[in-house]
Design a protein around this motif. Structure first.
Motif, PDB file in Angstrom:
ATOM      1  N   GLU A  42       7.948   0.052   3.312  1.00 30.06           N
ATOM      2  CA  GLU A  42       6.919   0.279   4.335  1.00 30.06           C
ATOM      3  C   GLU A  42       6.055   1.454   3.935  1.00 30.06           C
ATOM      4  N   ARG A  43       4.755   1.182   3.869  1.00 25.69           N
ATOM      5  CA  ARG A  43       3.842   2.255   3.469  1.00 25.69           C
ATOM      6  C   ARG A  43       2.823   2.463   4.567  1.00 25.69           C
ATOM      7  N   VAL A  44       2.114   3.599   4.493  1.00 27.96           N
ATOM      8  CA  VAL A  44       1.060   3.845   5.493  1.00 27.96           C
ATOM      9  C   VAL A  44      -0.033   2.814   5.259  1.00 27.96           C
ATOM     10  N   PRO A  45      -0.797   2.480   6.316  1.00 32.02           N
ATOM     11  CA  PRO A  45      -1.867   1.490   6.117  1.00 32.02           C
ATOM     12  C   PRO A  45      -2.935   2.030   5.165  1.00 32.02           C
ATOM     13  N   MET A  46      -3.548   1.155   4.426  1.00 34.32           N
ATOM     14  CA  MET A  46      -4.581   1.553   3.474  1.00 34.32           C
ATOM     15  C   MET A  46      -5.790   2.124   4.221  1.00 34.32           C
ATOM     16  N   PRO A  47      -6.180   3.337   3.891  1.00 32.45           N
ATOM     17  CA  PRO A  47      -7.342   3.907   4.615  1.00 32.45           C
ATOM     18  C   PRO A  47      -8.623   3.213   4.171  1.00 32.45           C
ATOM     19  N   LYS A  48      -9.598   3.223   5.077  1.00 27.74           N
ATOM     20  CA  LYS A  48     -10.905   2.684   4.696  1.00 27.74           C
ATOM     21  C   LYS A  48     -11.687   3.802   4.035  1.00 27.74           C
ATOM     22  N   ILE A  49     -11.863   3.704   2.756  1.00 22.64           N
ATOM     23  CA  ILE A  49     -12.526   4.784   2.037  1.00 22.64           C
ATOM     24  C   ILE A  49     -13.985   4.432   1.813  1.00 22.64           C
ATOM     25  N   PRO A  50     -14.896   5.302   2.271  1.00 19.52           N
ATOM     26  CA  PRO A  50     -16.307   5.012   1.986  1.00 19.52           C
ATOM     27  C   PRO A  50     -16.540   5.048   0.475  1.00 19.52           C
ATOM     28  N   PRO A  51     -17.435   4.187  -0.034  1.00 20.25           N
ATOM     29  CA  PRO A  51     -17.635   4.129  -1.488  1.00 20.25           C
ATOM     30  C   PRO A  51     -18.009   5.482  -2.077  1.00 20.25           C
ATOM     31  N   THR A  52     -18.666   6.319  -1.232  1.00 21.99           N
ATOM     32  CA  THR A  52     -19.076   7.630  -1.746  1.00 21.99           C
ATOM     33  C   THR A  52     -17.870   8.496  -2.063  1.00 21.99           C
ATOM     34  N   HIS A  53     -16.740   8.199  -1.437  1.00 21.22           N
ATOM     35  CA  HIS A  53     -15.570   9.011  -1.695  1.00 21.22           C
ATOM     36  C   HIS A  53     -14.665   8.380  -2.758  1.00 21.22           C
ATOM     37  N   GLN A  54     -15.130   7.269  -3.340  1.00 18.64           N
ATOM     38  CA  GLN A  54     -14.382   6.728  -4.472  1.00 18.64           C
ATOM     39  C   GLN A  54     -15.040   7.229  -5.758  1.00 18.64           C
ATOM     40  N   PHE A  55     -15.890   6.383  -6.337  1.00 19.16           N
ATOM     41  CA  PHE A  55     -16.534   6.857  -7.565  1.00 19.16           C
ATOM     42  C   PHE A  55     -18.046   6.772  -7.480  1.00 19.16           C
ATOM     43  N   GLY A  56     -18.556   6.748  -6.257  1.00 20.50           N
ATOM     44  CA  GLY A  56     -19.997   6.935  -6.087  1.00 20.50           C
ATOM     45  C   GLY A  56     -20.789   5.657  -5.917  1.00 20.50           C
ATOM     46  N   THR A  57     -20.852   4.834  -6.951  1.00 19.84           N
ATOM     47  CA  THR A  57     -21.673   3.627  -6.828  1.00 19.84           C
ATOM     48  C   THR A  57     -20.803   2.402  -7.029  1.00 19.84           C
ATOM     49  N   ARG A  58     -21.359   1.267  -6.681  1.00 15.90           N
ATOM     50  CA  ARG A  58     -20.593   0.037  -6.823  1.00 15.90           C
ATOM     51  C   ARG A  58     -20.266  -0.203  -8.294  1.00 15.90           C
ATOM     52  N   THR A  59     -21.248   0.035  -9.153  1.00 15.83           N
ATOM     53  CA  THR A  59     -21.033  -0.180 -10.583  1.00 15.83           C
ATOM     54  C   THR A  59     -19.873   0.674 -11.076  1.00 15.83           C
ATOM     55  N   LEU A  60     -19.899   1.954 -10.677  1.00 10.58           N
ATOM     56  CA  LEU A  60     -18.838   2.838 -11.145  1.00 10.58           C
ATOM     57  C   LEU A  60     -17.494   2.451 -10.546  1.00 10.58           C
ATOM     58  N   ASN A  61     -17.518   2.085  -9.262  1.00  6.46           N
ATOM     59  CA  ASN A  61     -16.263   1.666  -8.632  1.00  6.46           C
ATOM     60  C   ASN A  61     -15.677   0.483  -9.385  1.00  6.46           C
ATOM     61  N   ASN A  62     -16.547  -0.471  -9.765  1.00  5.45           N
ATOM     62  CA  ASN A  62     -16.062  -1.630 -10.512  1.00  5.45           C
ATOM     63  C   ASN A  62     -15.541  -1.224 -11.884  1.00  5.45           C
ATOM     64  N   ALA A  63     -16.294  -0.327 -12.523  1.00  6.18           N
ATOM     65  CA  ALA A  63     -15.889   0.110 -13.866  1.00  6.18           C
ATOM     66  C   ALA A  63     -14.499   0.745 -13.813  1.00  6.18           C
ATOM     67  N   TYR A  64     -14.302   1.590 -12.807  1.00  5.11           N
ATOM     68  CA  TYR A  64     -13.007   2.251 -12.692  1.00  5.11           C
ATOM     69  C   TYR A  64     -11.920   1.260 -12.296  1.00  5.11           C
ATOM     70  N   ALA A  65     -12.281   0.310 -11.412  1.00  4.19           N
ATOM     71  CA  ALA A  65     -11.281  -0.671 -10.972  1.00  4.19           C
ATOM     72  C   ALA A  65     -10.751  -1.439 -12.170  1.00  4.19           C
TER      73      ALA A  65
END
Lengths: 1246, 73
Positions: free
Chosen positions: A880-903
């Motif tokens: 059992e883990r805590v629920p996944m927080p909803k993270i705004p994209p700005t708090h991940q890696f900035g842009t969709r492209t970068l988020n995808n690249a990192y993913a």
């Protein structure tokens, strides 16, 4: 005494220069200072009697007009800001309402002051009209017969006509404002209340207002009543048209001579032209004064002028169509009156975007010029020299040029706004319902496209920036300009005029009197005495009549009245075609007078440097929207519709496309300063100020919020793209549209260094506000990263590490511009790991939790890849883990492209747990904080051993067959396997066999983790050692041993070098410290392995069971070959079972569920029981393998091949494990014993 | 006549006072801006210190907590 004190004071003031007042804040806001000091003084011609001229009367008239204009401004403010009270007054609904009387009384009480103001307006308008008629009368008389008929000694001057222009403009403005406002409703309410209360009121002494009210009603209800009344009444003045022609000509003259400076003056001029034509044009078609046919003036000249200006700013958010007056003319003839230009051309003319390049070059050139001059002047003054006449003249010209540039830009901005007001945006934005879009949005919000917004911001910035630069030089210039104006004027009055006086005296001309008046009223004689100049008496300067003119220099400009009167006299002299004086003058004299007249026009502007700068840069009207509020019947518009915010917001919204604009973001806010200034000083309405203030409060919060957000996002993208693997980034970028993965450049620095922005008189520390938010946002970002990790399996630790690295990089980038807490503090705070006494924290707790509850029980270890992968069947409980927080994209890696690249990067490590994950754990937690992980895992092994493995072993030992002699080779592989299967049936078919496997897997997996941790710890230690090596003289070639002497000498060398340059005792203890540090390191380098420690701990856990698992002593005193009571025998049985294919309806074989961890766990126990060699020799599966290997006919049946292949694999794993165990935890070597071979073979056949 | 001449002198005196008042105002403005700048920097440092103090205090309190717990046991 007083002089002494004055001198002392001046010394103090000079001393100010010596203070060093550092301020490292780039200047990106308008001219706002905490204290402003206006030095302009207007006496309103009060001192006119002091100057004995013929123009005293006229000065009196002008004084009167000035006071009327001032009152008029008050009425304009009243009308413009008029908000109908009746809206909020409750109505009497029926005649028999109980509180009727009370309601009426209160209505009356509330509305009376408002109505009184309107009544004052009414009487003011009447007064103005009467006054105009009077003045027209005088002027008309002047123009006919000069002084005789009017009884005046001179004719009226340009200045007077200009004042009349302003008065006419005032009336037309009042009319337009009155048309727009619904003051009528208030009056209706008031009238009703008055009608009801009349008797009571009259009884209390109030005069009857019924007639007044009726008159007021007509005044307020009729459109255009002011202009129409004036037009109707004008014909009462005979020859009024000549005066109108005079006015029209004056306007044209000013226009062509560029004799105006404020945008308001320019617009007044242009507004009065159509109004005057309207007044001129007779309603009677038969009358001679048909504006479109008359020969008194050329209407076409004016039509051509207005072609370019069909729309003019009127007041605030109101625009005026110049055609509105023209088309009201009865004789309007469209054939004569040229139409305005086509809309396309007007669009080009009105929209400043087309003039931006010109503005840019003018502004930049001017700024460079001005700054260079100011620097030069400061240098001269600092050297204690006087500024030369030449430089003063240059500066004077430069200041005027600056005023002109500013005024042009300001009026362009205001004219553009007017153009936009009259050309609303026709479409409806996609996301809006056409009915919901209010008119103000159409004229402002949607009417400026992106380019126009940028352009507007840039022009505002240029206006405000330049005026700031100029204002800063105020005190420096003020002194020089006063002297300059004084000297130029005295030069003219005392020197240039001499020739004229001489000429006039000699030829006995009429103008001599005027010339002498000028000398008397304006000259500043040396020592206060007029010199005896022979030329004044009409004689030439000769040796007999010697004269040397000396003109004093003084730092004092003329008084406004003095200047005005002087100009009146001059204009009456040279523009005297209609007065017959100019024929007294030679052409070069006219030129002389004219040139001084035109130059002196600007004296008053230059003398009132500050006031003029404010006048030519006032953009307050871009904020005001009273007209559209009235239209929309709204109290106030939201900030999204407000131009200053639209502009500021646009810059932030489109930061990615146009980062350079961000430096301009504070300039649009300066419009609020202008608006507030106007609310307080021009409109004098507190509620207006309150509304501005309320909007500013809202806007500034929003600005700081959005700015912080944009900045954060920008840095996030910067950090994320910088930290992305370079080669990967390059390859990825080649597959994407260009620029997607570029590292953006930062333009925030200038803004983030703002420590004192002035807004509505408050000083705001933008830097601190953003710092505060960034401190919070970075922590929040870390919190998101950790919470995400907490919601994920252990493999998420790679992402956590990247996120932390990212925030660390952001922290590094931001620290350049804002003050932040140290990153470690932030991380420890967020991870709750700031305790000094424990190494717990959110990250480590979750890591431990995941390891023990997920990795160890649910994953299969592969010793080849050193990875754990998820088993197809889960044995442990659901995690059992805590629920996944909803993270705004700005708090991940900035842009969709970068988020995808990192993913994509994270995908590679998502499906397993292995060395990269544990390395990440080391990186995040730090090797010295791993204690909890180790302790928990050790504890877990002990628990598994005590609670699971040991009881199972006891149970299963019971189920072991009594005898398990290894069958002979001659049985063949299949036979051997069949034999074992039959023999081991109780074990193979044991119900709880899976749980047994699980227990060993958990022990084994935990051990596997330790081996990984061990290898990583060694990696670290080696790395540390390589860094340390140079200090302890260790190289691959030297025989390494810790060499304190070398270390000491190295440090001493460094120390002496430092001490040679810096004399300090700080380093005295350095060698000792370094040696201590090395010792500490040395300890770690030789540190015993973790695995060894765990194994020893396990051995302690085994101790209580040792006897049981040893089995009974062997009969032969060596090894019990045939019985099976020892642990290793049981292990062989389990391992054999482990190698079997899936049984019954099971989908997976045990090996495919439990992985190599099983082997790790069991073998470790066997090894610790010192039974490893026996196990190797007598294992069942090994035996089957040996048989198969030795026999020529290999087993070919499927079950056997299956088992053999598995057994081979297990054997290789076991070899590896045993090797590792022997290397990490070598057991005491057993003493060799001599054993004689048996005498015969009898034993083997027993 | 002499009035006009005297007026020039008076005005010169007034102008001289005005110019110097303006200089004082300019100085005060510069002083204000500079002081605000320096105060802002100081404020930055102080608030950072304050936060560090908070965090140090929190760290220290963990020690006291443990002492307390040890005591109770």
């Amino acid at each position: 005494m007083a002089a002494d004190q004055g001198g002392e004071a001046l010394n103090y003031i000079r001393g100010f220069d010596r203070f060093i007042l550092p301020d490292d804040t780039p200047n990106v806001e308008g001219p706002n200072f905490p204290i402003s000091y206006g030095s302009a003084s207007s006496y309103n011609f009060a001192d006119r009697e002091g100057y004995q001229t013929d123009f005293v009367d006229e000065a009196g008239t002008m004084a009167r007009i000035d006071s009327m204009l001032e009152r008029g401004t008050g009425f304009i403010a009243l009308l413009y800001t008029y908000r109908s009270c009746s809206k909020s007054v409750p109505q009497v609904k029926s005649q028999d309402q109980e509180n009727k009387v009370e309601l009426y009384q209160n209505t009356f009480r509330v509305l009376e002051p408002q109505i009184n103001k309107l009544k004052n307006l009414f009487s003011f308008v009447n007064e103005c009209i009467d006054f105009l008629l009077e003045e027209f009368e005088k002027l008309a008389a002047d123009s006919v017969g000069g002084k005789k008929s009017s009884g005046r000694t001179t004719s009226s001057s340009d200045t007077l006509i200009w004042k009349l222009v302003l008065l006419l403009d005032l009336l037309s403005k009042l009319d337009a404002l009155k048309n727009m406002k619904g003051c009528n409703n208030d009056l209706s309410f008031y009238k009703r209340a008055y009608g009801f209360l009349r008797k009571n009121l009259e009884a209390s002494g109030l005069t009857d207002q019924t007639l007044d009210n009726q008159e007021m009603y007509l005044f307020l209800a009729n459109q255009n009543i002011i202009t129409n009344t004036l037009k109707q009444k004008l014909p009462q003045v005979s020859r009024y048209t000549t005066v109108l022609v005079l006015i029209l000509e004056h306007c044209l003259q000013r226009w062509t001579g560029n004799l105006f400076l404020y945008p308001e003056e320019k617009h007044a001029l242009l507004r009065v032209i159509p109004f005057s034509i309207f007044l001129y044009d007779s309603q009677d078609p038969a009358a001679p004064n048909n504006a479109f046919k008359t020969k008194e003036f050329k209407v076409l000249d004016y039509a051509r002028l207005l072609k370019r200006y069909p729309v003019l700013p009127l007041y605030g958010d109101m625009a005026m169509l110049s055609s509105s007056f023209i088309e009201r003319c009865s004789n309007f003839d469209p054939k004569v009156w040229e139409k305005p230009y086509e809309n396309e051309r007007l669009n080009i003319e009105y929209c400043i975007i087309n003039r931006l390049p010109v503005f840019r070059s003018l502004h930049d050139e001017y700024l460079a010029d001005f700054s260079a001059r100011i620097t030069e002047v400061r240098r001269i003054l600092r050297a204690g020299k006087m500024v030369s006449q030449k430089i003063a003249r240059l500066l004077y010209g430069l200041i005027l040029k600056g005023f002109r540039i500013l005024s042009n830009m300001t009026s362009a901005v205001l004219e553009q706004a007017a153009w936009k007001f009259s050309n609303p945006y026709g479409d409806t934005p996609a996301d809006r319902n056409p009915d919901d879009v209010i008119q103000y949005e159409r004229v402002v919000r949607y009417n400026y496209d992106s380019r126009e917004r940028y352009c507007l911001v840039e022009v505002i910035a240029k206006i405000k920036g330049l005026s700031q630069v100029m204002l800063r030089a105020d005190s420096l210039l003020m002194e020089m300009m006063r002297r300059r104006v004084h000297d130029e004027m005295q030069q003219f009055v005392q020197s240039s005029l001499r020739d004229l006086v001489f000429h006039a005296t000699k030829k006995k001309k009429l103008i001599r009197a005027s010339l002498m008046q000028m000398r008397a009223m304006a000259a500043d004689w040396l020592n206060g005495q007029e010199p005896k100049d022979p030329m004044v008496d009409g004689k030439k300067v000769t040796k007999k009549n010697p004269f040397k003119l000396q003109i004093p220099s003084r730092c004092a400009g003329p008084s406004p009245t003095q200047l005005q009167l002087l100009r009146c006299i001059i204009s009456s002299l040279y523009s005297g075609d209609r007065k017959g004086k100019s024929k007294d003058l030679k052409p070069d004299h006219v030129a002389l007078l004219k040139s001084f007249y035109e130059r002196s026009f600007f004296y008053s502007y230059v003398l009132d440097f500050q006031g003029t700068l404010r006048g030519v840069t006032d953009l307050a009207m871009l904020w005001y929207r009273e007209f559209y509020l009235e239209l929309a019947d709204a109290d106030q518009f939201p900030i999204e519709m407000s131009l200053p915010w639209i502009l500021a917001d646009h810059i932030l919204q489109t930061y990615a496309q146009n980062p350079a604009m961000v430096e301009f973001v504070l300039y649009p806010l300066d419009l609020y300063n202008d608006a507030a200034e106007v609310a307080l000083r021009t409109l004098r309405q507190q509620f207006m100020y309150n509304e501005v203030e309320a909007e500013v409060n809202l806007v500034f919060d929003q600005l700081v919020y959005k700015l912080s957000e944009t900045y954060f996002n920008h840095v996030k993208v910067q950090a994320a793209s910088r930290l992305l693997d370079q080669e990967y980034r390059a390859r990825l970028a080649s597959t994407l549209p260009p620029g997607r993965l570029d590292i953006p450049r930062s333009r925030f620095e200038v803004l983030l260094r703002q420590r004192h922005c002035q807004l509505l008189g408050r000083s705001i520390d933008l830097s601190a506000l953003v710092s505060q938010r960034m401190n919070y946002a970075l922590r929040e970002n870390l919190d998101y990263a950790i919470t995400k990790f907490e919601a994920e399996p252990f493999s998420g630790i790679i992402e956590l590490l990247e996120s932390i690295k990212n925030v660390r990089e952001m922290h590094r980038i931001m620290s350049i511009n804002v003050t932040l807490d140290p990153f470690e503090v932030m991380l420890n705070d967020t991870a709750d790991s700031s305790s000094l006494v424990s190494f717990h924290g959110r990250i480590i707790l979750h890591a431990v939790f995941e390891l023990i509850n997920d990795v160890v029980p649910n994953m299969m270890y592969s010793s080849t890849t050193e990875r754990f992968v998820r088993a197809p069947v889960q044995f442990g409980e659901d995690v059992e883990r805590v629920p996944m927080p909803k993270i705004p994209p700005t708090h991940q890696f900035g842009t969709r492209t970068l988020n995808n690249a990192y993913a994509t990067v994270f995908m590679r490590t998502k499906s397993f747990v292995g060395i990269p994950h544990f390395r990440a754990l080391f990186d995040i937690v730090g090797i010295d904080r791993m204690g909890l992980v180790i302790a928990e895992l050790v504890g877990h092994i002990r628990r598994q051993l005590e609670n699971k493995a040991a009881p199972y072993i006891t149970t299963l030992l019971d189920g072991m067959p009594e005898q398990t002699t290894l069958p002979r080779h001659s049985y063949g592989t299949a036979g051997v396997i069949g034999f074992f299967e039959a023999k081991l049936d109780p074990i193979v078919n044991y119900d709880g066999i899976q749980e047994v496997f699980q227990a060993f897997r958990e022990i084994g997996n935990s051990l596997a983790i330790f081996t990984i941790l061990d290898s990583l710890a060694h990696e670290r230690a080696t790395l540390g050692f390589t860094r340390l090596a140079p200090f302890v003289d260790a190289s691959p070639l030297t025989n390494f041993g810790f060499n304190d002497e070398h270390l000491a000498s190295t440090i001493a060398g460094i120390r002496s070098t430092i001490e040679a340059t810096i004399n300090t005792s700080l380093f005295s203890e350095l060698p000792q410290d370094a040696i201590a540090a090395v010792r500490l390191y040395q300890f770690e380098l030789n540190n015993a392995s973790l695995t060894r420690y765990v194994l020893l701990d396990m051995a302690k856990g085994i101790d209580p069971h040792r006897n049981e698992w040893m089995g009974p002593p062997s009969e032969n005193g060596l090894v019990s070959v045939d019985t099976s009571y020892e642990l290793y025998r049981l292990w062989s049985a389990l391992q054999f079972t482990f190698c079997l294919p899936p049984r019954g309806d099971a989908k997976f074989a045990p090996m495919d569920i439990f992985g190599d961890g099983f082997c790790f766990g069991g073998l470790a126990l066997v090894y610790l029981m010192e039974q490893a060699d026996l196990f190797n020799a007598l294992d069942f599966a090994y035996h089957a393998l040996n048989v198969d290997e030795a026999s020529e006919a290999k087993a070919s049946d499927e079950p056997s091949r299956y088992l053999l292949s598995r057994a081979a694999y297990v054997r290789s794993v076991n070899d590896g494990v045993l090797g590792m165990l022997r290397a990490t935890a070598p057991l005491n070597t057993k003493v060799a014993r001599d054993i004689s071979p048996p005498a015969d073979d009898s034993a083997s056949f027993r | 006549m002499a009035e006009v001449q005297r007026d020039w002198q008076h005005r010169e005196f007034i102008e001289s006072v005005t110019v110097n008042v303006l200089k004082i105002v300019e100085f005060l403005n510069k002083f204000d801006i500079s002081t605000r700048y320096r105060l802002s920097k100081l404020n930055d440092q102080l608030s950072t210190l304050e936060r560090r103090m908070d965090s140090a205090e929190a760290q220290l309190s963990t020690v006291f907590q443990q002492q307390q717990e040890g005591h109770n046991e």
